[in-house]
Each structure stands twice: as C-alpha cells, then as structure tokens.
Motif scaffolding. Structure first.
Motif, PDB file in Angstrom:
ATOM      1  N   LEU A 101      28.489  47.282  66.903  1.00 52.92           N
ATOM      2  CA  LEU A 101      28.873  46.288  65.890  1.00 52.92           C
ATOM      3  C   LEU A 101      28.266  44.923  66.198  1.00 52.92           C
ATOM      4  N   ASP A 102      28.226  44.549  67.470  1.00 59.26           N
ATOM      5  CA  ASP A 102      27.600  43.273  67.836  1.00 59.26           C
ATOM      6  C   ASP A 102      26.120  43.266  67.476  1.00 59.26           C
ATOM      7  N   TYR A 103      25.450  44.387  67.682  1.00 58.69           N
ATOM      8  CA  TYR A 103      24.038  44.475  67.282  1.00 58.69           C
ATOM      9  C   TYR A 103      23.901  44.309  65.771  1.00 58.69           C
ATOM     10  N   ILE A 104      24.688  45.068  65.017  1.00 51.79           N
ATOM     11  CA  ILE A 104      24.610  44.990  63.556  1.00 51.79           C
ATOM     12  C   ILE A 104      24.851  43.550  63.098  1.00 51.79           C
ATOM     13  N   LYS A 105      25.890  42.930  63.620  1.00 53.17           N
ATOM     14  CA  LYS A 105      26.219  41.554  63.232  1.00 53.17           C
ATOM     15  C   LYS A 105      25.114  40.573  63.607  1.00 53.17           C
ATOM     16  N   SER A 106      24.409  40.856  64.687  1.00 55.59           N
ATOM     17  CA  SER A 106      23.355  39.937  65.139  1.00 55.59           C
ATOM     18  C   SER A 106      22.202  39.861  64.141  1.00 55.59           C
TER      19      SER A 106
END
Length: 126
Positions: A101-106
């Motif tokens: 999720l952190d990757y997607i949000k980035s």
C-alpha cells in the motif's frame, strides 16, 4: 522521504510486482473495462493509479480487502458485487501488505495522497 521509507517503498514495489501486477498491471493501470462486469458478472481488477478508486478507500478497508479478499469484504458490506480479488492473508504478512500500500500511495499525486490520508484518519477516529 527517509532512507527507511524509500526502502519500504522499494520492498512494496517488489511485492506488488510479485503478487499484484499480473492483475492490476505493472504500471498500476488495471485491466481494460474494469468499471463493468464481464459476461460472468465478475468485475475486473481496477487500476491503483490516480485514475482508479483505490485512493477513495481508507487504509483499514484496503488492508481488509487484501487480507480477506474482495468478496468477503463486499459481502460483509451487503454490496451486490462480484469481486475477483483473492485473499492474501495467508500469503502476505501485515507488514508486507502495508509495504504494498505504501508503494501504491507513493505513485499518487500529493493531493490524492492527502485525501486518502484524511479518509484513513477519519475512519480511525470513527
């Protein structure tokens, strides 16, 4: 971003490529015609970039959707929807889900990240 945050995003990208990209696309683009069900009533994988709706959901819901699978979540919400999203709760750890999720949000523009963060905060307060 800090070095630790950068490393987590890189780890999240690697996990995304391994577990998510085959359906949601290597560039988070989703499948064509994702907004409409296929002939069997199944909704295809949406994009995770800013053109999709992932950012419209809070972190808790996204984590639940990944962990238990889409159908379990939409059934609990009494939504008439056939989701093809499998459950990854036995495949991914909580920290791996968070990294994805952190990757997607980035990849999202600042305004969308801020909107999604506010939704997550509001959900936490409720």
């Amino acid at each position: 971003m800090t070095d630790a945050a950068d490393a987590e995003v890189r780890d999240g990208r690697d996990l995304y490529v391994e577990h998510c990209a085959s359906c949601h696309g290597a560039e988070l683009q989703g499948q064509p015609e994702w907004r409409s069900p296929d002939k069997g009533g199944l909704y295809l994988a949406p994009p995770h970039d800013e053109s999709g709706h992932t950012w419209q959901h809070d972190d808790s819901m996204l984590t639940d959707y990944i962990t238990r699978g889409g159908q379990a979540v939409v059934d609990d919400m009494n939504v008439s929807f056939t989701s093809g999203m499998p459950d990854f709760g036995m495949v991914l750890t909580d920290s791996e889900i968070t990294a994805i999720l952190d990757y997607i949000k980035s990849t999202w523009p600042d305004r969308i990240r801020a909107t999604q963060a506010q939704r997550s905060q509001d959900a936490w307060v409720d």
